[in-house]
Design a protein around this motif. Structure first.
Motif, PDB file in Angstrom:
ATOM      1  N   UNK A 126      32.396  38.599  31.690  1.00 29.61           N
ATOM      2  CA  UNK A 126      31.222  39.045  30.941  1.00 29.61           C
ATOM      3  C   UNK A 126      30.041  38.118  31.182  1.00 29.61           C
ATOM      4  N   UNK A 127      30.289  36.837  31.138  1.00 27.14           N
ATOM      5  CA  UNK A 127      29.221  35.859  31.344  1.00 27.14           C
ATOM      6  C   UNK A 127      28.597  36.005  32.732  1.00 27.14           C
ATOM      7  N   UNK A 128      29.431  36.231  33.731  1.00 24.64           N
ATOM      8  CA  UNK A 128      28.940  36.385  35.096  1.00 24.64           C
ATOM      9  C   UNK A 128      28.096  37.651  35.234  1.00 24.64           C
ATOM     10  N   UNK A 129      28.588  38.751  34.696  1.00 24.49           N
ATOM     11  CA  UNK A 129      27.831  40.008  34.780  1.00 24.49           C
ATOM     12  C   UNK A 129      26.524  39.939  33.988  1.00 24.49           C
ATOM     13  N   UNK A 130      26.580  39.304  32.823  1.00 24.54           N
ATOM     14  CA  UNK A 130      25.361  39.173  32.024  1.00 24.54           C
ATOM     15  C   UNK A 130      24.323  38.286  32.710  1.00 24.54           C
ATOM     16  N   UNK A 142      17.321  29.280  28.253  1.00 24.33           N
ATOM     17  CA  UNK A 142      18.415  28.769  27.428  1.00 24.33           C
ATOM     18  C   UNK A 142      19.132  29.883  26.673  1.00 24.33           C
ATOM     19  N   UNK A 143      18.398  30.843  26.177  1.00 18.47           N
ATOM     20  CA  UNK A 143      18.989  31.913  25.350  1.00 18.47           C
ATOM     21  C   UNK A 143      20.047  32.710  26.122  1.00 18.47           C
ATOM     22  N   UNK A 144      19.768  33.211  27.335  1.00 18.70           N
ATOM     23  CA  UNK A 144      20.814  33.943  28.061  1.00 18.70           C
ATOM     24  C   UNK A 144      22.039  33.082  28.371  1.00 18.70           C
TER      25      UNK A 144
END
Length: 169
Positions: A126-130, A142-144
């Motif tokens: 999920x982190x990679x796709x986001x 910073x937020x993303x």
């Protein structure tokens, strides 16, 4: 044996199954991580290509220079992207695995670093796709990054609840 597509779907939709995948072979997990690396590298290389073309048209002398060294620039760029993406993704997974081991200790669950590394590799999807989506939308900063960290840690926590409990003595 589990297919990579099934791992991808389960890592996105079924966080409780991530704990079961801790028993996968390390080879299968690393193959999955390299598929994520390939995805990020392809996206980054496309961004590099469009960025070079945008910049080169705005500066006169740079256009000729880039046309002269294109055969050298692109292979080095893709090699550099692969190396940096690999180091960053493996480093991030290793840090998340350490956080997962702490979660296991706090929740009184059984598991080792190697198990949590496999779980963290899948939870990192999920982190990679986001990060790809946020970069496409030009939402960086910073937020993303914090959103990706929080989602991954939440997935690790959900997966760790399915690890076996330590028996009481």
């Amino acid at each position: 044996m589990v297919k990579h597509s099934q791992l991808f779907i389960d890592s996105l939709l079924h966080p409780k199954k991530l704990a079961a995948y801790r028993l996968l072979s390390i080879g299968k997990t690393i193959q999955y991580v390299f598929l994520l690396i390939a995805l990020v590298t392809i996206f980054s290389f496309i961004q590099f290509l469009t960025g070079v073309s945008t910049i080169s048209y705005s500066i006169e002398g740079l256009t000729e220079y880039i046309e002269d060294i294109q055969w050298l620039l692109y292979p080095f760029a893709i090699l550099f992207l692969i190396l940096t993406t690999t180091v960053l993704l493996f480093g991030r997974i290793s840090i998340y695995a350490f956080v997962g081991v702490v979660i296991l200790k706090l929740t009184n669950r059984r598991g080792e670093y190697r198990h949590m590394w496999r779980t963290a590799a899948l939870a990192n999807t999920w982190s990679t796709l986001l990060s790809i989506i946020f970069t496409t939308l030009q939402f960086t900063g910073t937020i993303p990054t914090l959103i990706g960290i929080v989602i991954t840690v939440i997935l690790l926590f959900i997966a760790s609840t399915k690890y076996p409990k330590i028996p009481k003595k």
